[in-house]
Design a protein around this motif. Structure first.
Motif, mmCIF file in Angstrom:
data_model
loop_
_atom_site.group_PDB
_atom_site.id
_atom_site.type_symbol
_atom_site.label_atom_id
_atom_site.label_comp_id
_atom_site.label_asym_id
_atom_site.label_seq_id
_atom_site.Cartn_x
_atom_site.Cartn_y
_atom_site.Cartn_z
ATOM 1 N N GLU A 1 -5.188 -1.301 0.629
ATOM 2 C CA GLU A 1 -4.574 -1.775 -0.609
ATOM 3 C C GLU A 1 -4.766 -0.804 -1.771
ATOM 4 O O GLU A 1 -4.380 -1.106 -2.902
ATOM 5 N N ASN B 1 -4.331 2.065 -4.471
ATOM 6 C CA ASN B 1 -3.129 2.432 -5.217
ATOM 7 C C ASN B 1 -3.413 3.684 -6.038
ATOM 8 O O ASN B 1 -4.011 3.599 -7.119
ATOM 9 N N TYR C 1 0.837 -1.194 0.000
ATOM 10 C CA TYR C 1 0.000 0.000 0.000
ATOM 11 C C TYR C 1 0.870 1.242 0.000
ATOM 12 O O TYR C 1 2.057 1.199 0.279
ATOM 13 N N CYS C 2 0.222 2.331 -0.346
ATOM 14 C CA CYS C 2 0.909 3.610 -0.482
ATOM 15 C C CYS C 2 0.388 4.581 0.554
ATOM 16 O O CYS C 2 -0.818 4.666 0.788
ATOM 17 N N CYS D 1 -0.316 8.169 0.877
ATOM 18 C CA CYS D 1 -0.456 9.238 -0.112
ATOM 19 C C CYS D 1 -0.383 10.634 0.493
ATOM 20 O O CYS D 1 -0.637 11.621 -0.213
ATOM 21 N N THR E 1 -2.769 4.054 -10.003
ATOM 22 C CA THR E 1 -3.657 3.521 -11.038
ATOM 23 C C THR E 1 -4.913 4.371 -11.203
ATOM 24 O O THR E 1 -5.764 4.052 -12.038
#
Length: 289
Positions: free
Chosen positions: A274, A276, A6-7, A9, A279
Motif C-alpha cells: 500500500e 505510495n 498501490y503503485c 515504482c 506522498t
C-alpha cells in the motif's frame, strides 16, 4: 488479483528497436523463461492492469545490458496512458549533452523524476559529472531512483552498485530524495542502515521475489531496523511481473513454516503493498499536476 491502490515504482520501457544483440547474448544469466518479449507502452499497460500507477523509465544501458532507449519513448507512453503512467527521465553522465537532455526531459517532456544506474554506466555516484545533476534535481524537487546492487552484465563494475556510496551524496544534498532500487542486493544491510540514518533516502523491493531466501532475510532485517515505512513496492518489469511480485511478498513466510525462525509480519507486507511514493518522494508538490 483485484485492483489495489498501490503503485509499481519500477517499470522499464523500451521498443523493439532499442534492443541490441548484446541483450540476447547475456540472457543466460537472467532467469530462464522469465523475460517478456516486449516492454513497450501497450505491453506495460496490459501488465499493469491491476496497478493504480506505474512509474516508467527508459534505460540507457547499451554498452552493458544492451538496451538503449530514450526519454521520448517514456514521454510518449505517458501521453498515451496518462491515467496509468508517471514518467521518469534517464541520465547518463558520460554524455556531453547529459544536462541538456535532463532539462529537456523535465521542462519540455514533463517527466517527474530521474533514474540512474551507476553500475550500468560505469559512473560512480561520487563522480564530478553528477554534481550538476544532483544540484538540478534538488533545486527542482525531483527524486532520483538509482539501481543499487549487482547485475548480470559483464561490463558493469560491481563496486558502483554498493549502497554505502549513497550516504555521502545524501548528506551533501539533504533535500534530494534518493531511492535505492532492489534493496541494494546482495548488500541489503548497507541499504537498510543508510536508509535508516538518512531521512532523504528510501528503498524498494523490485525484482527480489524470485530469490525468496534472500528476500525473506531482507524483510526481516528491515523489520529489525524499523525501516519498513521507507520501503516501496515495485516489479522491475519485464524482469519480474506484477502478479509474481505480489504473490512473492504475500507468501514469503511459506519457506519457514515449521521452524522457529521469525516471520515477516502482515503489517510489513501490507505496508509495502500500500506504499505510495507520491506522498514521500516529492516535497509537497503534486507530481501528477
Amino acid at each position: 488479483m483485484t485492483a489495489r491502490a498501490y503503485c509499481d515504482c519500477h517499470v522499464n520501457i523500451w521498443n523493439e528497436e532499442h534492443v541490441l544483440p548484446l541483450y540476447t547474448e547475456q540472457l543466460a544469466r537472467v532467469r530462464a523463461g522469465a523475460m517478456a518479449p516486449k516492454s513497450d507502452a501497450d505491453t506495460l499497460h496490459a501488465e499493469m492492469a491491476h496497478v493504480e500507477k506505474a512509474i516508467v523509465f527508459a534505460l540507457r544501458y547499451g554498452d552493458s545490458i544492451g538496451i538503449e532507449s530514450d526519454d521520448e519513448t517514456t514521454a510518449a507512453a505517458v501521453a498515451k496512458y496518462p491515467e496509468k503512467f508517471v514518467g521518469f527521465a534517464y541520465v547518463d553522465p558520460r554524455r556531453a549533452d547529459c544536462m541538456e537532455l535532463l532539462v529537456h526531459a523535465v521542462e519540455d517532456l514533463k517527466l517527474k523524476g530521474v533514474k540512474f544506474g551507476p553500475i550500468y554506466n560505469g559512473v560512480a555516484l561520487s563522480d564530478p559529472r553528477l554534481v550538476p545533476v544532483y544540484e538540478y534535481l534538488q533545486k527542482n524537487n525531483i527524486p532520483l531512483t538509482m539501481h543499487m546492487g549487482t547485475t548480470f552484465a559483464r561490463n558493469a563494475p560491481i563496486d558502483m552498485g554498493r549502497p554505502l556510496h549513497v550516504e555521502p551524496i545524501a548528506q551533501k544534498y539533504p533535500d534530494l530524495v534518493m531511492v535505492m532500487a532492489h534493496m541494494g542486493h546482495p548488500w541489503y544491510e548497507e541499504c537498510i542502515v543508510v536508509s535508516r540514518k538518512q531521512p532523504n533516502v528510501f528503498c524498494e523491493i523490485s525484482a527480489l521475489s524470485y530469490r525468496p531466501w534472500q528476500y525473506y532475510n531482507i524483510l526481516i532485517a528491515a523489520q529489525e531496523y524499523r525501516i519498513t515505512d521507507k520501503i516501496f513496492f515495485g516489479t522491475d518489469f519485464p524482469f519480474a511481473r506484477v502478479d509474481e511480485s505480489v504473490d512473492g511478498l504475500l507468501t514469503i513466510n511459506d519457506q519457514v513454516e515449521g521452524t522457529r525462525l521469525p516471520r515477516v509480519s502482515e503489517e510489513t507486507m501490507q505496508r509495502i503493498l500500500e506504499s505510495n511514493p507520491f506522498t514521500h518522494w516529492w516535497h509537497g508538490d503534486n507530481p501528477l499536476a
